[in-house]
Enzyme design. Structure first.
Site, PDB file in Angstrom:
ATOM      1  N   HIS A  98      -8.906   0.381  -0.213  1.00  0.00           N
ATOM      2  CA  HIS A  98      -9.402   0.935   1.050  1.00  0.00           C
ATOM      3  C   HIS A  98     -10.337   2.082   0.722  1.00  0.00           C
ATOM      4  O   HIS A  98      -9.982   3.011   0.000  1.00  0.00           O
ATOM      5  CB  HIS A  98      -8.229   1.405   1.940  1.00  0.00           C
ATOM      6  CG  HIS A  98      -7.623   0.299   2.736  1.00  0.00           C
ATOM      7  ND1 HIS A  98      -6.380   0.369   3.334  1.00  0.00           N
ATOM      8  CD2 HIS A  98      -8.128  -0.937   3.052  1.00  0.00           C
ATOM      9  CE1 HIS A  98      -6.149  -0.770   3.980  1.00  0.00           C
ATOM     10  NE2 HIS A  98      -7.184  -1.574   3.813  1.00  0.00           N
TER      11      HIS A  98
ATOM     12  N   GLU B  30       0.826  -1.216   0.000  1.00  0.00           N
ATOM     13  CA  GLU B  30       0.000   0.000   0.000  1.00  0.00           C
ATOM     14  C   GLU B  30       0.857   1.261   0.000  1.00  0.00           C
ATOM     15  O   GLU B  30       1.508   1.567   1.014  1.00  0.00           O
ATOM     16  CB  GLU B  30      -0.884  -0.019   1.254  1.00  0.00           C
ATOM     17  CG  GLU B  30      -1.735   1.214   1.426  1.00  0.00           C
ATOM     18  CD  GLU B  30      -2.669   1.130   2.625  1.00  0.00           C
ATOM     19  OE1 GLU B  30      -2.468   0.237   3.486  1.00  0.00           O
ATOM     20  OE2 GLU B  30      -3.586   1.949   2.699  1.00  0.00           O
TER      21      GLU B  30
ATOM     22  N   GLU C 106     -11.876   1.325   5.336  1.00  0.00           N
ATOM     23  CA  GLU C 106     -10.870   1.674   6.343  1.00  0.00           C
ATOM     24  C   GLU C 106     -11.048   3.177   6.582  1.00  0.00           C
ATOM     25  O   GLU C 106     -10.440   4.008   5.924  1.00  0.00           O
ATOM     26  CB  GLU C 106      -9.453   1.361   5.854  1.00  0.00           C
ATOM     27  CG  GLU C 106      -8.431   1.536   6.971  1.00  0.00           C
ATOM     28  CD  GLU C 106      -7.000   1.473   6.476  1.00  0.00           C
ATOM     29  OE1 GLU C 106      -6.288   0.541   6.874  1.00  0.00           O
ATOM     30  OE2 GLU C 106      -6.591   2.365   5.707  1.00  0.00           O
TER      31      GLU C 106
ATOM     32  N   ARG D 200     -11.305  11.057   5.505  1.00  0.00           N
ATOM     33  CA  ARG D 200     -11.119   9.720   6.091  1.00  0.00           C
ATOM     34  C   ARG D 200     -12.347   9.247   6.873  1.00  0.00           C
ATOM     35  O   ARG D 200     -12.266   8.292   7.650  1.00  0.00           O
ATOM     36  CB  ARG D 200      -9.842   9.613   6.921  1.00  0.00           C
ATOM     37  CG  ARG D 200      -9.169   8.284   6.677  1.00  0.00           C
ATOM     38  CD  ARG D 200      -7.797   8.105   7.231  1.00  0.00           C
ATOM     39  NE  ARG D 200      -7.185   6.975   6.547  1.00  0.00           N
ATOM     40  CZ  ARG D 200      -5.984   6.514   6.753  1.00  0.00           C
ATOM     41  NH1 ARG D 200      -5.209   7.068   7.651  1.00  0.00           N
ATOM     42  NH2 ARG D 200      -5.514   5.492   6.077  1.00  0.00           N
TER      43      ARG D 200
ATOM     44  N   GLU E  94       2.796  10.144   5.882  1.00  0.00           N
ATOM     45  CA  GLU E  94       3.029   8.852   6.535  1.00  0.00           C
ATOM     46  C   GLU E  94       4.255   8.120   6.017  1.00  0.00           C
ATOM     47  O   GLU E  94       4.792   7.252   6.709  1.00  0.00           O
ATOM     48  CB  GLU E  94       1.790   7.965   6.388  1.00  0.00           C
ATOM     49  CG  GLU E  94       0.603   8.536   7.127  1.00  0.00           C
ATOM     50  CD  GLU E  94      -0.618   7.623   7.086  1.00  0.00           C
ATOM     51  OE1 GLU E  94      -0.460   6.407   7.193  1.00  0.00           O
ATOM     52  OE2 GLU E  94      -1.725   8.158   6.928  1.00  0.00           O
TER      53      GLU E  94
ATOM     54  N   HIS F 154      -5.447   8.098   0.805  1.00  0.00           N
ATOM     55  CA  HIS F 154      -4.086   8.496   0.411  1.00  0.00           C
ATOM     56  C   HIS F 154      -4.095   9.035  -1.022  1.00  0.00           C
ATOM     57  O   HIS F 154      -3.435  10.027  -1.329  1.00  0.00           O
ATOM     58  CB  HIS F 154      -3.128   7.306   0.500  1.00  0.00           C
ATOM     59  CG  HIS F 154      -3.002   6.728   1.879  1.00  0.00           C
ATOM     60  ND1 HIS F 154      -2.709   7.481   2.983  1.00  0.00           N
ATOM     61  CD2 HIS F 154      -3.125   5.452   2.319  1.00  0.00           C
ATOM     62  CE1 HIS F 154      -2.668   6.701   4.062  1.00  0.00           C
ATOM     63  NE2 HIS F 154      -2.910   5.464   3.679  1.00  0.00           N
TER      64      HIS F 154
ATOM     65  N   ASP G 202      -5.520   2.972  -1.404  1.00  0.00           N
ATOM     66  CA  ASP G 202      -6.339   3.557  -0.345  1.00  0.00           C
ATOM     67  C   ASP G 202      -6.818   4.915  -0.853  1.00  0.00           C
ATOM     68  O   ASP G 202      -6.012   5.817  -1.104  1.00  0.00           O
ATOM     69  CB  ASP G 202      -5.483   3.680   0.921  1.00  0.00           C
ATOM     70  CG  ASP G 202      -6.252   4.233   2.117  1.00  0.00           C
ATOM     71  OD1 ASP G 202      -7.117   5.107   1.921  1.00  0.00           O
ATOM     72  OD2 ASP G 202      -5.945   3.804   3.247  1.00  0.00           O
TER      73      ASP G 202
HETATM   74  C1  LER Z   1      -2.348   3.785   7.075  1.00  0.00           C
HETATM   75  O1  LER Z   1      -2.648   5.119   6.822  1.00  0.00           O
HETATM   76  C2  LER Z   1      -3.146   2.911   6.217  1.00  0.00           C
HETATM   77  O2  LER Z   1      -3.800   3.333   5.300  1.00  0.00           O
HETATM   78  C3  LER Z   1      -3.122   1.482   6.532  1.00  0.00           C
HETATM   79  O3  LER Z   1      -3.927   0.781   5.645  1.00  0.00           O
HETATM   80  C4  LER Z   1      -1.696   1.004   6.454  1.00  0.00           C
HETATM   81  O4  LER Z   1      -1.360   0.127   7.439  1.00  0.00           O
HETATM   82 MN    MN Z   2      -5.113   2.062   4.123  1.00  0.00          MN
END
Ligand code: LER
Ligand code: MN
Length: 286
Positions: A213, A154, A248, A219, A160, A190, A187
């Site tokens: 994700h 990912e 997530e 978020r 991060e 991100h 994700d």
């Molecule tokens: C962390 O920001 C994240 O997106 C998780 O899925 C990674 O461990």
């Molecule tokens: Mn993630």
């Protein structure tokens, strides 16, 4: 078929993290089923803290699958990272991930390397850090392959990790590995920060996309922010994506509301035609 999943964190240190359900695997599985999710994604403190028998029973009882297991607690709890300049600490990070790969593989599910990737600049150059990450993934991915599952990698946003942040950079890094058994996890939180065009980034990943994700710009659950989901969903459908869309996201305003909003968005953007298979009662024949 695109399937829905929802995250359950079992890590007290990640209480404020982006997971829908926190602290109780049995309650999380029951709630996941009640809201109509297909699967759960688990974020455990360590593979040893998972009880395979209990998990198998919960999945069977609720007609759920295991979508994936995260390794991020290796970083959150122990500050393990696969790019640590200390070879002993890199080995500890690898062992942490390997135990999760083995456990998840027993359920036909992949492990996720996200936060465990770490960053460069704390005693290393970028080239050194990428070299170590390459070595570690080239050891871990064949282990997953032996269990018949990919390893998920990912890319994270710039706050991060400084290794790389976009899908294009992630793909060229995967190309530099010896193993072909690493798939990309995208994700949307991100990507909304890093990509010029999230839908185009997903299309670039194409068949190498292994997991998504699902979170909005802030978020929170999809629909609680301002991400334009329609072109993203259209891209995933048009590229024939067959994996999980896994929530997530923050449990805002609470876990149940985040789960309800997520499944509402999922059903809106990934509607299912009712088939004979889908109309069989949950758990029947499982
Ligand atoms: C962390 O920001 C994240 O997106 C998780 O899925 C990674 O461990
Ligand atoms: Mn993630």
């Amino acid at each position: 078929m695109i399937r829905s999943a929802v995250t359950i964190s079992l890590v007290p240190e990640a209480r404020s993290g982006p997971f829908v359900f926190h602290g109780d695997l049995a309650a999380g599985c029951a709630a996941a089923r009640a809201q109509g999710f297909d699967a759960v994604e688990i974020f455990p403190g360590h593979a040893d803290e998972l009880d395979g028998y209990q998990l198998r029973e919960l999945l069977r009882q609720h007609g759920l699958s295991l979508a994936a297991i995260g390794t991020g607690a290796g970083w959150v709890r122990h500050q393990h990272r696969l790019t640590d300049p200390d070879p002993h600490r890199r080995m500890a990070a690898r062992d942490f991930a390997a135990a999760i790969i083995d456990f998840a593989g027993g359920f036909g599910a992949p492990a996720i390397i996200g936060s465990l990737q770490g960053r460069w600049g704390e005693g290393s150059t970028r080239e050194q850090a990428l070299g170590w990450l390459r070595q570690e993934l080239d050891q871990l991915a064949p282990r997953a392959h032996a269990l018949g599952v990919p390893l998920l990698f990912e890319p994270l946003n710039r706050y991060e990790s400084n290794l790389f942040n976009t899908v294009a950079e992630g793909l060229s890094f995967l190309d530099s590995l010896q193993t072909r058994n690493v798939a990309l996890l995208c994700d949307l939180f991100h990507e909304n920060i890093e990509e010029a065009d999230v839908a185009a980034a997903l299309q670039l990943a194409g068949k190498r996309l292994g997991h998504v994700h699902f979170a909005d710009s802030n978020r929170r659950a999809m629909g609680f922010g301002h991400l334009d989901v329609a072109p993203i969903a259209a891209a995933l459908r048009s590229m024939g994506y067959q994996g999980y869309i896994s929530a997530e996201c923050l449990p805002f305003p609470n876990s149940e509301a985040a789960a309800v909003q997520t499944i509402r968005s999922f059903q809106q953007f990934f509607p299912r035609t009712v088939t004979a298979e889908a109309s069989i009662a949950p758990g029947a024949g499982a």
